[in-house]
Design a protein around this motif. Structure first.
Motif, PDB file in Angstrom:
ATOM      1  N   TYR A 166     -37.481   0.442   4.930  1.00 28.84           N
ATOM      2  CA  TYR A 166     -36.467   0.864   5.900  1.00 28.84           C
ATOM      3  C   TYR A 166     -35.162   1.165   5.191  1.00 28.84           C
ATOM      4  O   TYR A 166     -34.530   2.206   5.429  1.00 28.84           O
ATOM      5  CB  TYR A 166     -36.262  -0.228   6.957  1.00 28.84           C
ATOM      6  N   GLN A 167     -34.765   0.277   4.285  1.00 37.55           N
ATOM      7  CA  GLN A 167     -33.505   0.481   3.569  1.00 37.55           C
ATOM      8  C   GLN A 167     -33.560   1.713   2.673  1.00 37.55           C
ATOM      9  O   GLN A 167     -32.556   2.395   2.478  1.00 37.55           O
ATOM     10  CB  GLN A 167     -33.146  -0.769   2.748  1.00 37.55           C
ATOM     11  N   MET A 168     -34.767   2.005   2.139  1.00 40.89           N
ATOM     12  CA  MET A 168     -34.915   3.202   1.311  1.00 40.89           C
ATOM     13  C   MET A 168     -34.598   4.467   2.115  1.00 40.89           C
ATOM     14  O   MET A 168     -34.003   5.409   1.615  1.00 40.89           O
ATOM     15  CB  MET A 168     -36.354   3.310   0.800  1.00 40.89           C
ATOM     16  N   PHE A 169     -35.054   4.473   3.359  1.00 40.98           N
ATOM     17  CA  PHE A 169     -34.920   5.686   4.156  1.00 40.98           C
ATOM     18  C   PHE A 169     -33.611   5.722   4.929  1.00 40.98           C
ATOM     19  O   PHE A 169     -33.160   6.797   5.337  1.00 40.98           O
ATOM     20  CB  PHE A 169     -36.100   5.787   5.128  1.00 40.98           C
ATOM     21  N   ARG A 170     -32.976   4.568   5.116  1.00 40.04           N
ATOM     22  CA  ARG A 170     -31.848   4.456   6.026  1.00 40.04           C
ATOM     23  C   ARG A 170     -30.733   5.457   5.729  1.00 40.04           C
ATOM     24  O   ARG A 170     -30.304   6.210   6.605  1.00 40.04           O
ATOM     25  CB  ARG A 170     -31.311   3.029   5.989  1.00 40.04           C
ATOM     26  N   ASN A 171     -30.268   5.479   4.473  1.00 40.62           N
ATOM     27  CA  ASN A 171     -29.134   6.342   4.145  1.00 40.62           C
ATOM     28  C   ASN A 171     -29.448   7.813   4.376  1.00 40.62           C
ATOM     29  O   ASN A 171     -28.634   8.564   4.898  1.00 40.62           O
ATOM     30  CB  ASN A 171     -28.714   6.139   2.694  1.00 40.62           C
ATOM     31  N   GLN A 172     -30.661   8.180   3.990  1.00 44.74           N
ATOM     32  CA  GLN A 172     -31.063   9.580   4.166  1.00 44.74           C
ATOM     33  C   GLN A 172     -31.076   9.948   5.649  1.00 44.74           C
ATOM     34  O   GLN A 172     -30.596  11.009   6.043  1.00 44.74           O
ATOM     35  CB  GLN A 172     -32.453   9.748   3.553  1.00 44.74           C
ATOM     36  N   PHE A 173     -31.580   9.034   6.459  1.00 41.23           N
ATOM     37  CA  PHE A 173     -31.662   9.295   7.886  1.00 41.23           C
ATOM     38  C   PHE A 173     -30.270   9.417   8.506  1.00 41.23           C
ATOM     39  O   PHE A 173     -30.014  10.319   9.310  1.00 41.23           O
ATOM     40  CB  PHE A 173     -32.443   8.172   8.573  1.00 41.23           C
ATOM     41  N   LEU A 174     -29.375   8.517   8.084  1.00 41.76           N
ATOM     42  CA  LEU A 174     -28.030   8.566   8.659  1.00 41.76           C
ATOM     43  C   LEU A 174     -27.308   9.846   8.248  1.00 41.76           C
ATOM     44  O   LEU A 174     -26.640  10.489   9.071  1.00 41.76           O
ATOM     45  CB  LEU A 174     -27.238   7.335   8.235  1.00 41.76           C
ATOM     46  N   ALA A 175     -27.466  10.232   6.987  1.00 42.46           N
ATOM     47  CA  ALA A 175     -26.825  11.466   6.534  1.00 42.46           C
ATOM     48  C   ALA A 175     -27.383  12.656   7.306  1.00 42.46           C
ATOM     49  O   ALA A 175     -26.644  13.544   7.747  1.00 42.46           O
ATOM     50  CB  ALA A 175     -27.048  11.651   5.038  1.00 42.46           C
ATOM     51  N   TYR A 176     -28.700  12.638   7.484  1.00 44.51           N
ATOM     52  CA  TYR A 176     -29.322  13.719   8.258  1.00 44.51           C
ATOM     53  C   TYR A 176     -28.777  13.739   9.690  1.00 44.51           C
ATOM     54  O   TYR A 176     -28.446  14.812  10.210  1.00 44.51           O
ATOM     55  CB  TYR A 176     -30.838  13.546   8.258  1.00 44.51           C
ATOM     56  N   SER A 177     -28.667  12.566  10.318  1.00 45.72           N
ATOM     57  CA  SER A 177     -28.143  12.509  11.689  1.00 45.72           C
ATOM     58  C   SER A 177     -26.737  13.086  11.737  1.00 45.72           C
ATOM     59  O   SER A 177     -26.387  13.823  12.664  1.00 45.72           O
ATOM     60  CB  SER A 177     -28.078  11.072  12.182  1.00 45.72           C
ATOM     61  N   PHE A 178     -25.953  12.713  10.745  1.00 43.91           N
ATOM     62  CA  PHE A 178     -24.582  13.193  10.694  1.00 43.91           C
ATOM     63  C   PHE A 178     -24.566  14.725  10.623  1.00 43.91           C
ATOM     64  O   PHE A 178     -23.892  15.396  11.405  1.00 43.91           O
ATOM     65  CB  PHE A 178     -23.878  12.596   9.475  1.00 43.91           C
ATOM     66  N   TYR A 179     -25.363  15.257   9.716  1.00 44.17           N
ATOM     67  CA  TYR A 179     -25.406  16.708   9.572  1.00 44.17           C
ATOM     68  C   TYR A 179     -25.889  17.373  10.863  1.00 44.17           C
ATOM     69  O   TYR A 179     -25.312  18.362  11.324  1.00 44.17           O
ATOM     70  CB  TYR A 179     -26.325  17.090   8.412  1.00 44.17           C
ATOM     71  N   GLN A 180     -26.942  16.814  11.438  1.00 41.32           N
ATOM     72  CA  GLN A 180     -27.519  17.421  12.641  1.00 41.32           C
ATOM     73  C   GLN A 180     -26.483  17.492  13.764  1.00 41.32           C
ATOM     74  O   GLN A 180     -26.378  18.510  14.453  1.00 41.32           O
ATOM     75  CB  GLN A 180     -28.704  16.585  13.092  1.00 41.32           C
ATOM     76  N   ASN A 181     -25.711  16.429  13.907  1.00 40.05           N
ATOM     77  CA  ASN A 181     -24.736  16.446  14.983  1.00 40.05           C
ATOM     78  C   ASN A 181     -23.574  17.387  14.683  1.00 40.05           C
ATOM     79  O   ASN A 181     -22.995  17.984  15.592  1.00 40.05           O
ATOM     80  CB  ASN A 181     -24.258  15.031  15.281  1.00 40.05           C
ATOM     81  N   PHE A 182     -23.296  17.528  13.408  1.00 39.89           N
ATOM     82  CA  PHE A 182     -22.297  18.512  13.030  1.00 39.89           C
ATOM     83  C   PHE A 182     -22.775  19.926  13.394  1.00 39.89           C
ATOM     84  O   PHE A 182     -22.034  20.724  13.981  1.00 39.89           O
ATOM     85  CB  PHE A 182     -22.011  18.382  11.521  1.00 39.89           C
ATOM     86  N   VAL A 183     -24.044  20.203  13.117  1.00 38.37           N
ATOM     87  CA  VAL A 183     -24.586  21.519  13.494  1.00 38.37           C
ATOM     88  C   VAL A 183     -24.562  21.701  15.007  1.00 38.37           C
ATOM     89  O   VAL A 183     -24.288  22.790  15.507  1.00 38.37           O
ATOM     90  CB  VAL A 183     -26.017  21.695  12.942  1.00 38.37           C
ATOM     91  N   HIS A 184     -24.827  20.608  15.726  1.00 36.83           N
ATOM     92  CA  HIS A 184     -24.779  20.712  17.190  1.00 36.83           C
ATOM     93  C   HIS A 184     -23.402  21.125  17.685  1.00 36.83           C
ATOM     94  O   HIS A 184     -23.284  21.824  18.684  1.00 36.83           O
ATOM     95  CB  HIS A 184     -25.199  19.400  17.837  1.00 36.83           C
ATOM     96  N   LEU A 185     -22.377  20.669  16.977  1.00 44.54           N
ATOM     97  CA  LEU A 185     -21.024  21.093  17.356  1.00 44.54           C
ATOM     98  C   LEU A 185     -20.894  22.608  17.227  1.00 44.54           C
ATOM     99  O   LEU A 185     -20.420  23.288  18.143  1.00 44.54           O
ATOM    100  CB  LEU A 185     -19.984  20.433  16.460  1.00 44.54           C
ATOM    101  N   LEU A 186     -21.330  23.133  16.074  1.00 46.81           N
ATOM    102  CA  LEU A 186     -21.268  24.585  15.877  1.00 46.81           C
ATOM    103  C   LEU A 186     -22.065  25.296  16.967  1.00 46.81           C
ATOM    104  O   LEU A 186     -21.605  26.275  17.566  1.00 46.81           O
ATOM    105  CB  LEU A 186     -21.845  24.962  14.513  1.00 46.81           C
ATOM    106  N   GLN A 187     -23.274  24.774  17.199  1.00 40.11           N
ATOM    107  CA  GLN A 187     -24.152  25.365  18.205  1.00 40.11           C
ATOM    108  C   GLN A 187     -23.474  25.369  19.574  1.00 40.11           C
ATOM    109  O   GLN A 187     -23.575  26.341  20.323  1.00 40.11           O
ATOM    110  CB  GLN A 187     -25.429  24.531  18.253  1.00 40.11           C
TER     111      GLN A 187
END
Ligand SMILES: CC(C)(COP(=O)(O)OP(=O)(O)OC[C@H]1O[C@@H](n2cnc3c(N)ncnc32)[C@H](O)[C@@H]1OP(=O)(O)O)[C@@H](O)C(=O)NCCC(=O)NCCS
Ligand SMILES: CC(C)(COP(=O)(O)OP(=O)(O)OC[C@H]1O[C@@H](n2cnc3c(N)ncnc32)[C@H](O)[C@@H]1OP(=O)(O)O)[C@@H](O)C(=O)NCCC(=O)NCCS
Lengths: 328, 328
Positions: free
Chosen positions: B209-230
């Motif tokens: 879980y800890q291995m994947f955690r940071n990657q997932f959070l960064a991805y979530s951050f990016y995805q929501n940023f794209v949602h703003l543009l969208q």
């Protein structure tokens, strides 16, 4: 041949024009209806305010009245007392602004059911839905208890529970805004249950989880069994009250219904109270578990508190309901 | 004094009678409207069926027609071709039976929005809701990434995601039954996302879980940023199309809109595609993790598959949408 097709087309075209006209008329009437809606809502709001403003003046004035005047006033006050009920029934057919929860989940879509029949149908559907899922949950709990002991199946079971309780809160909010008198606690109780199942979902498999698992499954099984009984009681109530032509404001002519209700209720109540004490027991067990040195999971205390909240709310609300029915 | 109160009461009583009459008239009109609704629905169904029955006869008959007759037929066929669109727009103002999902979640409550304005308002609310939650999710992902590294906060974050996606599927189903042309994939994509977040919720804290955690959070951050543009792109589209007075059936006079849309889209697309490939990358990472000897959690494969499904669906649907816009 061609002539035939042309004739068919003309008849079709005719029908089409008619449809268009009906649709136009429909949209026009729709607008009239929404204007009438608005003016009804405004009128009721105004009436409410005026009635509220009047009450203190009456009270003040009463001290200086002749007895005849006071009699007239009593009559007026009796009329005033009935108005809120009448307005409540009128409003059941008018659109309302959704409450916070429905606004969050559905947005501002209007979910008023505009006829008595559709209200009844909606309530029936709600009861049938609960029955249907209850049977599935019974089978599921049985399977988890006796057939497969797999964490993934437990997860599915808890997901179904979360989804089910979330759905119930939505449907109950819709019922309430359509004039049902469900007590606030029964709705809140489903929020708490949804949170409880959500927390169970995140409880990692381990010694403590396995310690509580069987007890939780047995409890679920019992709870859904009680829901079956509750279904038969409540749908019986609904059916009989509709046959009597009225739901609220029962009076003495419905003594037959009253006696049926009391028989149903006295049968049901022991099962309900047993369930409530099981919730208390679950809560206490979980708190004892949280004292164990090997307990590191926050889920234990969280589930324990939820069970205690459920116990208290259910127990005291049921007592209040029974007490009020008894007084009537 | 008493006389004054009596006058006030009489005026109130008068108003009350008026309100009652308005309410009566309202319920009467309501019934007329529901009759008209039924007859419109029936007429449209009948028309559809007759049109469908006619097409093969026309095709068969055409082979034996004179050229003049064939011309008439062409004209008729052109008219026939337009009808489905007209019926679709007529139906947007008529109640529909809910689809399976809405029937399960809400039951058979009618959620038709009966005027253009309320449809627009509902869509606006949907977009604002997405914007609002997107900002919260951005803050949440940031907090989890940089400020607090606590499993309980992660759980709250994932709960919010599950709730958000579930809510979106409900709102989108309502939009669709009110005539929106959202592609089915975008709705399905929210079901998959809800399942993905639900599974993340049950993933016990541990090395993987800890291995994947940071990657997932960064991805979530990016995805929501794209949602703003969208959001800015899509609400811009909506706003401009409404100013043009029509949403579908764009024609050449809206060249200004077209050019705005293309500029927006070309700005947005690189960000979108980058997001899609990040989903692919997440999926591949998770599948690599599932090969590790210490991997015992089923969540790894499950999340991996969800990401791959999301990648494929998003990527190919976006391509198709852009291709169709380009052909127009
Ligand atoms: C005590 C009880 C049997 C009384 O039922 P009742 O006779 O229908 O109660 P009321 O007359 O106060 O009902 C008022 C309205 O609330 C509804 N209602 C009552 N209890 C409800 C409940 N638990 N869930 C949903 N709706 C409920 C009724 O259907 C009625 O609706 P209506 O206005 O649309 O017709 C019922 O509330 C009950 O079963 N409660 C216990 C639930 C419980 O403890 N569960 C856990 C068991 S382990
Ligand atoms: C490609 C895209 C920009 C096109 O948007 P568009 O120009 O509005 O597309 P269309 O003209 O086909 O829209 C048709 C309808 O679907 C809606 N719609 C389109 N994409 C949507 C989406 N992703 N979610 C919800 N609704 C959407 C539109 O608002 C419009 O609604 P309406 O009929 O009620 O007016 C948009 O679909 C998109 O952003 N997709 C990518 C989503 C994604 O990949 N997310 C993950 C990023 S990491």
């Amino acid at each position: 041949g061609f002539a035939e097709l042309l004739r068919e087309w003309e008849s079709l075209e005719n029908e089409y024009q008619n449809t268009q006209e009906t649709h136009q008329l429909y949209r026009q009437k729709l607008e009239e209806v929404s204007k009438l809606q608005e003016s009804c809502v405004a009128a009721i709001t105004r009436q409410r305010k005026r009635l509220k403003d009047m009450s203190p003046s009456i009270r003040k004035c009463k001290q200086t009245m002749t007895s005849e005047e006071a009699n007239t006033m009593e009559e007026i006050q009796a009329l005033i007392k009935e108005r809120p009920n009448i307005f409540f029934e009128m409003e059941a057919f008018l659109p309302k602004k959704n409450g916070l929860y429905l606004r969050l989940v559905l947005g501002n879509v209007d979910i008023t059911l505009l006829s008595k029949q559709s209200k009844f149908a909606y309530k029936d559907e709600y009861e049938t839905f609960k029955l249907f899922i209850t049977v599935i949950l019974l089978l599921f709990a049985f399977t988890c208890q006796f057939l497969v002991s797999n964490r993934i199946v437990d997860v599915l079971f808890n997901f179904l529970l979360v989804w089910y309780y979330a759905t119930l809160t939505i449907r109950e909010s819709i019922l309430i805004s359509n004039g049902s008198r469900i007590k606030g606690w029964w709705v809140f109780h489903h929020y708490v249950s949804a949170v409880l199942s959500g927390v169970m979902l995140t409880w990692p498999n381990g010694k403590l989880y396995q310690m509580f698992r069987n007890q939780f499954l047995a409890y679920s099984f019992y709870q859904n069994f009680v829901h079956l009984l509750q279904y038969y009681y409540q749908s019986g109530c609904l059916y009989r009250l509709r046959a009597l032509g009225e739901r609220h404001n029962m009076d003495l002519t419905v003594a037959g219904f009253q006696s049926w209700m009391w028989r149903g209720l006295t049968f049901l109540l022991p099962f309900l109270f047993f369930g409530h004490f099981w919730q208390l027991y679950n809560g206490l067990c979980l708190f004892r578990m949280s004292q164990l040195p090997e307990c590191t999971e926050w889920q234990v205390v969280m589930c324990g508190s939820s069970f205690l909240v459920l116990f208290m709310g259910n127990f005291f609300t049921t007592l209040t309901v029974v007490y009020h029915k008894f007084k009537k």
